[in-house]
Design a protein around this motif. Structure first.
Motif, PDB file in Angstrom:
ATOM      1  N   SER A   2       1.946   3.059  -3.111  1.00 10.08           N
ATOM      2  CA  SER A   2       1.106   1.892  -3.365  1.00 10.08           C
ATOM      3  C   SER A   2      -0.333   2.167  -2.963  1.00 10.08           C
ATOM      4  O   SER A   2      -0.636   3.101  -2.211  1.00 10.08           O
ATOM      5  N   ALA A   3      -1.230   1.328  -3.445  1.00 10.28           N
ATOM      6  CA  ALA A   3      -2.654   1.474  -3.140  1.00 10.28           C
ATOM      7  C   ALA A   3      -2.915   1.323  -1.642  1.00 10.28           C
ATOM      8  O   ALA A   3      -3.792   1.982  -1.089  1.00 10.28           O
ATOM      9  N   GLU A   6      -2.194   4.562   0.015  1.00 17.78           N
ATOM     10  CA  GLU A   6      -3.248   5.515  -0.305  1.00 17.78           C
ATOM     11  C   GLU A   6      -4.507   5.244   0.507  1.00 17.78           C
ATOM     12  O   GLU A   6      -5.191   6.164   0.949  1.00 17.78           O
ATOM     13  N   LYS A   7      -4.810   3.963   0.736  1.00 20.12           N
ATOM     14  CA  LYS A   7      -6.023   3.607   1.474  1.00 20.12           C
ATOM     15  C   LYS A   7      -5.863   3.762   2.974  1.00 20.12           C
ATOM     16  O   LYS A   7      -6.752   4.264   3.651  1.00 20.12           O
ATOM     17  N   TYR A   8      -4.719   3.311   3.527  1.00 23.24           N
ATOM     18  CA  TYR A   8      -4.558   3.255   4.976  1.00 23.24           C
ATOM     19  C   TYR A   8      -3.641   4.318   5.549  1.00 23.24           C
ATOM     20  O   TYR A   8      -3.644   4.546   6.749  1.00 23.24           O
ATOM     21  N   GLY A   9      -2.840   4.984   4.731  1.00 20.22           N
ATOM     22  CA  GLY A   9      -1.927   6.008   5.217  1.00 20.22           C
ATOM     23  C   GLY A   9      -0.539   5.442   5.470  1.00 20.22           C
ATOM     24  O   GLY A   9      -0.312   4.241   5.380  1.00 20.22           O
ATOM     25  N   ILE A  10       0.422   6.321   5.786  1.00 16.14           N
ATOM     26  CA  ILE A  10       1.802   5.873   5.952  1.00 16.14           C
ATOM     27  C   ILE A  10       2.182   5.596   7.402  1.00 16.14           C
ATOM     28  O   ILE A  10       3.148   4.906   7.671  1.00 16.14           O
TER      29      ILE A  10
END
Length: 112
Positions: A2-3, A6-10
């Motif tokens: 998800s976006a 991608e933006k905040y990391g896992i």
């Protein structure tokens, strides 16, 4: 992926730090949560922060949905910053960080 990932990391800790981390964002959020809600007030309490950097950080926090920016139609312009519902959920985090800092960093120096 998800976006958001991608933006905040896992990693949840890294995701939180990506949202509120950095040299200024945590300070800004803490001040706003303590009712320091005007640009000039925030800048005065962080004199080593430039106007440009403060503006960039406030805009990022607003874009991420952590703070609200309300502009009042008066001269000179009046802008008030406040925490959003998402931002309000940071209170326990700031309280814990404050308690930890007092207990482990600030108070031990007085025990000598």
């Amino acid at each position: 992926m998800s976006a958001r990932y991608e933006k905040y990391g896992i990693c949840p800790v890294n995701a939180t730090l990506n949202l509120i981390g950095g040299k200024w964002k945590t300070r800004i959020l803490y001040l706003i949560s303590s009712d320091v809600n005007r640009f000039g007030q925030i800048l005065k309490l962080n004199p080593e922060c430039s106007k440009r950097i403060l503006t960039v950080n406030l805009r990022e926090l607003e874009a991420d949905g952590v703070i609200n920016r309300k502009v009042y139609p008066v001269v000179p312009p009046k802008v008030i910053y406040s925490l959003t519902e998402l931002g309000e959920t940071l209170h326990p985090l700031f309280n814990s960080m404050s308690e930890w800092g007092m207990k482990h960093i600030l108070e031990p120096q007085f025990e000598k």
